[in-house]
Design an enzyme around this catalytic site. Structure first.
Site, PDB file in Angstrom:
ATOM      1  N   HIS A 279       5.711  -3.672   7.369  1.00 33.00           N
ATOM      2  CA  HIS A 279       4.828  -2.645   8.142  1.00 33.00           C
ATOM      3  C   HIS A 279       5.043  -3.079   9.691  1.00 33.00           C
ATOM      4  CE1 HIS A 279       2.946  -0.917   4.855  1.00 33.00           C
ATOM      5  NE2 HIS A 279       2.239  -1.851   4.254  1.00 33.00           N
ATOM      6  N   ASP A 330       6.542   1.830  -0.805  1.00 34.99           N
ATOM      7  CA  ASP A 330       5.124   1.022  -0.891  1.00 34.99           C
ATOM      8  C   ASP A 330       4.152   1.825  -1.832  1.00 34.99           C
ATOM      9  OD1 ASP A 330       2.886  -0.344  -0.108  1.00 34.99           O
ATOM     10  OD2 ASP A 330       3.110   0.289   2.010  1.00 34.99           O
TER      11      ASP A 330
END
Lengths: 457, 457
Positions: A279, A330
């Site tokens: 991220h 993800d």
């Protein structure tokens, strides 16, 4: 085996360790002869006619793609967590409900279906960020690595490679005990985590690697970070960590430690060329310098960052500072690395109001070469002799890609292809997908349906 | 005909003129019997078994979708305009190069292929924002509406309805003459534009409407706006306009007129319930009030706004203020209204850092009911007796949608479906797509390839 690709993208295959920022080309070669022996490429020759015994690959052939950040069980949330207005709490409540339901058998079936969906999307290797370690109340299974082993076996049966990023998850927040479903995640201390992980050995053929993960600075206290980093160092293993996905994490970290999460990881020796920060959305300039300067990788997960309203991370600045970039789906709101790749560019456009931050070749390198390197497979994700024989052929005959020209195939595929356009997938020399059908899992949608139903009803 | 839908979304079909903001439901009904006579629905009954003579529609059936903003010829740019780093100038140069090459015959073939791609994506009606009126040097064709008529015929042959938004385009910027390829766009004055458009009558069956468009406040001077608006008023026709897509337009408008583009349009009588502002990205609060207060519609084109680095428009605020929302694929970087629909929510999440701005039902209503209304077809985009018999069936058997449950089908389709999942399309009672194959255009990718090659090589 002898393959003959109508077109192949060899952009990242012409040199070692290019790195995304190095100006990888968008060039596509026509008529590429590709020979494999066992699980490796042995010969790659562009611009030659197809020998009669070659398997023809019409379309654009890419190296295998790496999904560098996966939480397989989140696949159960697709669609459901948008119910009503689909707030963050809708998402979190359902995520924990699913986490509470899984056991080694059901997780094996679940992950096998998800990894089969990945194979169909052209993914040859998954980085599974795994923290569902123990029974629902936190009691270890008879085999304390039963869950991780279930994931490794699931990948094998789905025909893809896996890096099991066994995740240290000790606290429910800085200074907070684990709560409810989180008890499954905890090993008590980093030392206990390391003992358990050290006992984990992939069985069978060499399709699996064990890596380490620090869930986040919320879930691993400062004094425990070093032990995880030391384990990864000792095993020369990849070390992944969720970093600064939300401003709240930064705030809590500053309040508790007077450091940014990036600084805290640096203090613990957790940054470096084998580390990947996932991220990396809300960073200070000094964080970017720290990450880039230590060659710490970054894994962008833009469809998740959109979905969870995280914001847009400074991917371009990070790569410019020295961090190689990988991509992850993800939570699997979609499993489509083309969508992730273009989203990196498109979201940067929204953030900066300018076009033209990445070339298609750079984005493909993130999905392939640099993605595999981020998972500890530097010899995969490139079509060249000696590399893992992974091939992903994208059909150019759909309405989405019709009208693409040889001069712009990399751009067309990155910006307009869908996972639905993947026709043929070879992983480590084995044909896993032919004509859009998975050869090892007969009915992937049915497997997904059964697995999801088992943990949601 | 009698159809039987496994599931159908009837959310926007239960009342008249709901408007997106009215809290349209996400509910999906099982076992829906749908009868058509000619081009209309005559009976819709949920919860009944399939009669033996019914055509079964396995999956989720939606009303027809409306692509409310299209520049058909931009389809040639897909992929190409990302070459190298793909700056704005790459895009504009190639866009004008294609614009310069088209003539009525080639544009007919081109648009037919693009509209066939739309049909495959579940689009039953297109709003074509059309300004390629004249020969390359600006000389009108023998039939001055030859280009518009080519588009109308193309839609007919591709099996979809069209609202030809004939666009007034007079200047190359405020106070600037037309230049180069722009000469094709110009009619000299709004009065001359109106004379030409008034002569345009759709031939053949009632699949086409004529609407008006003001290209933008850059291309139509203040004193000419009123004449276009008056024409639309006189003909009770839709009036579309590009509004505040880039800050540069706002700045130029302020400098020239001391007004925002929204205010300038309001001054010219161009706002109102038949007007649709396209993009509406960079607005002041007072602009939002003006648009909402006059019930002026807004058409969001998020994949284009991402691609061109325009930014994220205040869609939620506009709808809250009173503007109905429609969706457009605009330059056709992709043709996928599911992607446009979810992008409205996902980009709002990036902008606000919160989830949960729109329900799936609201986004589906934008793609169907409100989209059709924005194009002057208020009796389409809803599955109810009397409405145009448009049906779009999305298969639930792909890996993308596997595991969806009846309770969350609308969410699953909005947030995870791709145009590739559209299996069956009926437009005004005619079956246009069956099992993913276009029944009127045999090989849509080949048609796209030929049409694109003709104008790019």
């Amino acid at each position: 085996m002898i393959y003959h690709a109508e077109y192949a993208w060899l952009g990242a295959g012409t040199g070692a360790g290019t790195g995304v920022g190095a100006g990888v080309g968008d060039e596509v070669a026509p008529d590429v002869l590709i020979e494999t022996t066992g699980d490796r490429f042995t010969r790659v020759v562009p611009g030659v006619p197809a020998p009669p015994d070659a398997v023809r690959l019409p379309g654009l052939t890419l190296p295998g793609m790496a999904d560098a950040h996966s939480h397989a069980f989140h696949r159960a949330l697709r669609g459901r967590v948008q119910a009503g207005r689909g707030t963050f709490w809708t998402w979190r409540e359902q995520m924990y409900a699913v986490a509470a339901r899984l056991d080694p058998d059901s997780y094996h079936a679940f992950a096998k279906a998800v990894y089969a969906e990945m194979a169909l999307a052209g993914i040859s290797c998954v980085g599974e960020f795994h923290y569902l370690h123990h029974g629902p109340d936190g009691t270890p299974y008879g085999d304390p690595n039963a869950m991780g082993e279930a994931l490794i076996e699931a990948a094998r049966e789905a025909g893809i490679r896996i890096t099991l990023l066994d995740t240290c998850y000790l606290t429910g927040g800085i200074g907070k005990d684990l709560e409810g479903p989180q008890h499954r995640f905890g090993d008590g201390t980093a030392a206990a985590w390391a003992d358990r992980v050290s006992a984990l050995r992939p069985a069978g053929p060499a399709h699996a690697l064990i890596g380490a993960a620090i869930h986040s600075v919320r879930a691993v206290p400062r004094e425990q970070i070093q032990a995880v980093a030391a384990w990864a160092e000792r095993h020369a293993a990849p070390l992944h960590v969720h970093l600064s996905e939300q401003p709240a994490e930064n705030l809590a970290c500053q309040e508790a430690y007077g450091r940014t999460p990036t600084e805290l990881l640096a203090d613990g020796g957790a940054l470096g060329a084998r580390t990947v920060a996932v991220h990396a959305t809300h960073l200070r300039d000094t964080d970017i310098e720290l990450l880039g300067g230590t060659r710490t990788g970054v894994c962008m997960c833009p469809t998740t960052e959109r979905d969870l309203a995280d914001g847009i991370g400074p991917a371009r600045d990070l790569v410019a500072a020295g961090s190689p970039m990988s991509l992850g789906s993800d939570q699997h709101a979609v499993i489509d690395l083309f969508e992730e790749a273009r989203a990196v560019e498109l979201d940067e456009r929204l953030r900066t109001r300018h076009r033209g931050h990445w070339t298609a070749g750079e984005l493909l390198a993130a999905a392939t070469t640099d993605g595999h390197a981020a998972l500890g497979w530097p010899e995969a994700g490139r079509i060249e002799p000696g590399a893992h024989a992974d091939l992903v052929t994208v059909g150019l005959d759909s309405v989405r890609l019709a009208g693409s020209t040889p001069g712009h195939l990399a751009e067309s595929v990155v910006f307009a292809a869908s996972a639905a356009d993947v026709r043929h997938v070879v992983v480590s020399g084995r044909e896993v997908v032919r004509d859009g059908h998975h050869r090892l899992v007969d009915d992937v949608p049915a497997a997904l349906f059964a697995a999801i139903t088992a943990v949601t009803q």
